[in-house]
Scaffold this active site. Structure first.
Site, PDB file in Angstrom:
ATOM      1  N   GLU A 149      -5.590  -4.586  10.767  1.00 41.03           N
ATOM      2  CA  GLU A 149      -4.511  -3.625  11.002  1.00 41.03           C
ATOM      3  C   GLU A 149      -4.778  -2.864  12.302  1.00 41.03           C
ATOM      4  OE1 GLU A 149      -2.316  -2.290   7.165  1.00 41.03           O
ATOM      5  OE2 GLU A 149      -4.129  -1.108   7.332  1.00 41.03           O
ATOM      6  N   ASN A 208       0.865  -1.182   0.000  1.00 38.06           N
ATOM      7  CA  ASN A 208       0.000   0.000   0.000  1.00 38.06           C
ATOM      8  C   ASN A 208       0.901   1.231   0.000  1.00 38.06           C
ATOM      9  OD1 ASN A 208      -1.877   1.994   0.381  1.00 38.06           O
ATOM     10  ND2 ASN A 208      -2.480   1.358   2.457  1.00 38.06           N
ATOM     11  N   TRP A 209       1.025   1.830  -1.169  1.00 36.17           N
ATOM     12  CA  TRP A 209       1.933   2.990  -1.287  1.00 36.17           C
ATOM     13  C   TRP A 209       1.356   4.250  -0.637  1.00 36.17           C
ATOM     14  CZ3 TRP A 209       4.342   3.143  -6.934  1.00 36.17           C
ATOM     15  CH2 TRP A 209       5.178   2.028  -7.096  1.00 36.17           C
ATOM     16  N   LYS A 210       0.064   4.245  -0.344  1.00 37.00           N
ATOM     17  CA  LYS A 210      -0.613   5.445   0.203  1.00 37.00           C
ATOM     18  C   LYS A 210      -0.355   6.635  -0.718  1.00 37.00           C
ATOM     19  CE  LYS A 210      -0.348   3.317   4.725  1.00 37.00           C
ATOM     20  NZ  LYS A 210      -0.259   3.452   6.171  1.00 37.00           N
ATOM     21  N   GLY A 270       2.842  -1.032   4.460  1.00 32.37           N
ATOM     22  CA  GLY A 270       2.898   0.391   4.110  1.00 32.37           C
ATOM     23  C   GLY A 270       4.332   0.813   3.849  1.00 32.37           C
ATOM     24  N   GLY A 271       4.978   1.372   4.857  1.00 31.62           N
ATOM     25  CA  GLY A 271       6.315   1.948   4.738  1.00 31.62           C
ATOM     26  C   GLY A 271       7.331   1.076   4.016  1.00 31.62           C
ATOM     27  N   GLU A 281      -7.006   4.937   7.783  1.00 27.82           N
ATOM     28  CA  GLU A 281      -6.790   6.343   7.418  1.00 27.82           C
ATOM     29  C   GLU A 281      -8.024   6.913   6.729  1.00 27.82           C
ATOM     30  OE1 GLU A 281      -3.109   5.555   5.402  1.00 27.82           O
ATOM     31  OE2 GLU A 281      -2.199   5.087   7.331  1.00 27.82           O
ATOM     32  N   SER A 290       3.345  -2.050  10.565  1.00 28.57           N
ATOM     33  CA  SER A 290       4.786  -2.168  10.813  1.00 28.57           C
ATOM     34  C   SER A 290       5.384  -3.515  10.380  1.00 28.57           C
ATOM     35  CB  SER A 290       5.104  -1.873  12.289  1.00 28.57           C
ATOM     36  OG  SER A 290       4.790  -0.524  12.595  1.00 28.57           O
ATOM     37  N   HIS A 312      -9.623   1.371   4.916  1.00 30.78           N
ATOM     38  CA  HIS A 312      -8.358   1.545   5.634  1.00 30.78           C
ATOM     39  C   HIS A 312      -8.603   2.523   6.789  1.00 30.78           C
ATOM     40  CE1 HIS A 312      -4.244   2.616   6.568  1.00 30.78           C
ATOM     41  NE2 HIS A 312      -3.877   1.533   5.920  1.00 30.78           N
ATOM     42  N   GLY A 322       2.652   2.360  11.004  1.00 31.06           N
ATOM     43  CA  GLY A 322       3.685   3.392  10.887  1.00 31.06           C
ATOM     44  C   GLY A 322       4.424   3.699  12.178  1.00 31.06           C
TER      45      GLY A 322
END
Ligand code: 13P
Length: 243
Positions: free
Chosen positions: A167, A14-16, A228-229, A99, A207, A97, A173
């Site tokens: 999640e 997930n590049w966001k 993510g990251g 977010e 994470s 998600h 993150g």
């Protein structure tokens, strides 16, 4: 619709809201897809503007979106529909998600409608659920997850067509993850005790990195990861795909 049951693990990047043309070129040059097992389903979810460029470089990976409109068409400025995603080679789409739930105030009903639209277009929805740290401290994790999952599932949902991603919001993150035992127990609860999603593919996110991916994915009740990251670093995501 892609037969998700046939995959052993599903691994999602997930590049966001990250990326650029230059980033994309460098990323795919570095991404090492050679020794990935054929029963691994690797998915890249870039921002929509990079869909076509990504699609031309994916090789064995699949294209996913990070969200879609709950509307089919009409006067909804800025929206992108499930059918538009399908026309642009989208196979998976993340919905709900945390977010989106927190920043854009989406609720379970919105997510349910989006997931139904995606299923109509033969796109696999990846429905996200997760508790806040406060809810965890109040021992409300099971209750919160059950409420989210039951109310976000569209009526035409099945274990062949929908993926769930757990999640914990406090793990996103932050570099902090639940223990392996905690992850496995929560996944067991979701898969075995909530009849509505019995035996659904269930991913863990929060994470995930090359160091912990293998241990997390070897847990009995974990069918893959949502990253993510670490998915923004081609070398790290390559390692996770091979974990
Ligand atoms: P991180 O891997 O950066 O914690 O993000 C997780 C996530 O939100 C994936 O959807």
């Amino acid at each position: 619709m892609l037969k998700i049951k046939e995959f052993n693990k599903i691994i999602v990047a997930n590049w966001k809201l990250n990326g650029s043309n230059d980033f994309l070129e460098a990323y795919f040059e570095k991404l090492a897809l050679k020794d990935i097992d054929s029963d691994i389903c690797g998915i890249i979810c870039p921002p929509i503007t990079y869909f076509q460029n990504c699609y031309s470089k994916l090789n064995s990976l699949y294209l996913g979106a990070q969200d879609c409109s709950k509307f089919k068409d009409g006067a909804y400025t800025g929206e992108i529909s499930a059918s538009m995603l399908r026309e642009n080679n989208c196979i998976f789409c993340i919905v709900g998600h945390s977010e989106r739930r927190q920043v854009f105030k989406e609720n379970n009903e919105d997510i349910k409608i989006k997931a139904a639209q995606l299923l109509d277009e033969k796109i696999v929805p990846i429905i996200c659920i997760g508790e806040t740290l406060e809810q965890k401290k109040m021992h409300k994790t099971h209750e919160v997850l059950k409420e989210q999952v039951i109310n976000s599932l569209p009526p035409n949902s099945s274990k062949e067509s929908v993926v769930i991603a757990y999640e914990p919001i406090w793990a996103i993150g932050t570099g902090i993850t639940p223990t392996l035992e905690e992850i496995n127990n929560i996944h067991k609860y979701l898969k075995k005790d909530i009849k509505e999603i019995e035996e659904y593919k269930l991913l863990y996110g929060g994470s995930v990195n090359p160091k912990n991916a293998s241990d997390i994915m070897s847990l009995e009740n974990v069918d893959g990861v949502l990253v993510g990251g670490s998915s923004l670093k081609a070398d790290q995501f390559s390692e996770i795909l091979k974990a």
